[in-house]
Design a protein around this motif. Structure first.
Motif, PDB file in Angstrom:
ATOM      1  N   GLU A   1     -77.037  95.787 112.298  1.00  0.00           N
ATOM      2  CA  GLU A   1     -76.741  97.006 113.068  1.00  0.00           C
ATOM      3  C   GLU A   1     -75.344  97.536 112.747  1.00  0.00           C
ATOM      4  OE1 GLU A   1     -77.919 100.034 115.471  1.00  0.00           O
ATOM      5  OE2 GLU A   1     -79.153  98.294 114.976  1.00  0.00           O
ATOM      6  N   ALA A   2     -74.359  96.629 112.639  1.00  0.00           N
ATOM      7  CA  ALA A   2     -72.990  97.054 112.308  1.00  0.00           C
ATOM      8  C   ALA A   2     -72.934  97.669 110.911  1.00  0.00           C
ATOM      9  CB  ALA A   2     -72.042  95.864 112.404  1.00  0.00           C
ATOM     10  N   ALA A   3     -73.655  97.088 109.954  1.00  0.00           N
ATOM     11  CA  ALA A   3     -73.681  97.641 108.599  1.00  0.00           C
ATOM     12  C   ALA A   3     -74.353  99.016 108.586  1.00  0.00           C
ATOM     13  CB  ALA A   3     -74.422  96.696 107.655  1.00  0.00           C
ATOM     14  N   ALA A   4     -75.378  99.190 109.390  1.00  0.00           N
ATOM     15  CA  ALA A   4     -76.051 100.495 109.468  1.00  0.00           C
ATOM     16  C   ALA A   4     -75.119 101.546 110.061  1.00  0.00           C
ATOM     17  CB  ALA A   4     -77.325 100.380 110.301  1.00  0.00           C
ATOM     18  N   GLU A   5     -74.348 101.177 111.067  1.00  0.00           N
ATOM     19  CA  GLU A   5     -73.398 102.120 111.653  1.00  0.00           C
ATOM     20  C   GLU A   5     -72.297 102.500 110.664  1.00  0.00           C
ATOM     21  OE1 GLU A   5     -71.952 100.503 115.307  1.00  0.00           O
ATOM     22  OE2 GLU A   5     -73.939 100.524 116.235  1.00  0.00           O
ATOM     23  N   ARG A   6     -71.810 101.523 109.881  1.00  0.00           N
ATOM     24  CA  ARG A   6     -70.788 101.821 108.867  1.00  0.00           C
ATOM     25  C   ARG A   6     -71.343 102.714 107.766  1.00  0.00           C
ATOM     26  NH1 ARG A   6     -69.911  96.362 109.269  1.00  0.00           N
ATOM     27  NH2 ARG A   6     -70.966  96.035 107.285  1.00  0.00           N
ATOM     28  N   SER A   7     -72.633 102.599 107.478  1.00  0.00           N
ATOM     29  CA  SER A   7     -73.244 103.375 106.405  1.00  0.00           C
ATOM     30  C   SER A   7     -73.685 104.763 106.842  1.00  0.00           C
ATOM     31  CB  SER A   7     -74.461 102.619 105.848  1.00  0.00           C
ATOM     32  OG  SER A   7     -74.052 101.396 105.311  1.00  0.00           O
ATOM     33  N   ASP A   8     -73.582 105.061 108.105  1.00  0.00           N
ATOM     34  CA  ASP A   8     -73.959 106.374 108.603  1.00  0.00           C
ATOM     35  C   ASP A   8     -73.111 107.444 107.913  1.00  0.00           C
ATOM     36  OD1 ASP A   8     -75.241 108.218 110.483  1.00  0.00           O
ATOM     37  OD2 ASP A   8     -73.216 108.369 111.358  1.00  0.00           O
ATOM     38  N   PRO A   9     -73.716 108.521 107.414  1.00  0.00           N
ATOM     39  CA  PRO A   9     -72.943 109.544 106.697  1.00  0.00           C
ATOM     40  C   PRO A   9     -71.774 110.106 107.497  1.00  0.00           C
ATOM     41  CG  PRO A   9     -75.283 109.919 106.388  1.00  0.00           C
ATOM     42  CD  PRO A   9     -75.150 108.816 107.388  1.00  0.00           C
TER      43      PRO A   9
END
Length: 140
Positions: free
Chosen positions: A31-39
């Motif tokens: 989840e943290a990696a997905a948030e960091r990858s958000d455009p």
């Protein structure tokens, strides 16, 4: 994750039920990696990094790299041979004869600070496979 696999057609990870507990354990990191990858988050990080000292140093280093010049000792001009550098194998095609300013050498080429000889700029390109093979043949 054990027994998980990537499906290229679906562009999705498939996680079998037997890996459910492992998925739950790793979910906060995912989840943290997905948030960091958000455009939007990536754009905000880029904006925050602008005009910092690290950003200015990175821009100056990239500008120096684009010039395709490398400091070489004036007494040992490495023309028409492969030169190993921190950039990788380079072929020196021309030596300009222009002296390298000490502050430029110290900032972008710190290895050159202890050399007793004057440094001059050499223009380079990346060594091709054939040039690397030729250089190896000459050494042996």
């Amino acid at each position: 994750m054990p027994w998980a696999w990537w499906n290229g057609e679906d562009k999705a990870w498939h996680v079998p039920f037997r890996s459910f507990y492992e998925l739950r354990r790793r979910w906060p990191a995912i989840e943290a990696a997905a948030e960091r990858s958000d455009p939007e988050a990536r754009r905000q990080r880029r904006e925050a990094a602008k005009s910092t000292a690290e950003d200015e140093d990175a821009k100056a280093a990239e500008t120096e790299r684009r010039r395709r010049r490398y400091p070489v000792p004036a007494s040992e001009l490495p023309l028409d041979r492969v030169l190993m550098s921190h950039e990788g194998p380079l072929v020196v095609v021309e030596v300009t004869g222009e002296l390298v300013p000490m502050e430029t050498a110290a900032r972008h080429h710190p290895w050159s600070s202890g050399l007793p000889d004057d440094l001059v700029w050499a223009l380079w390109w990346r060594a091709t496979h054939e040039e690397l093979v030729k250089a190896c043949e000459l050494r042996s």
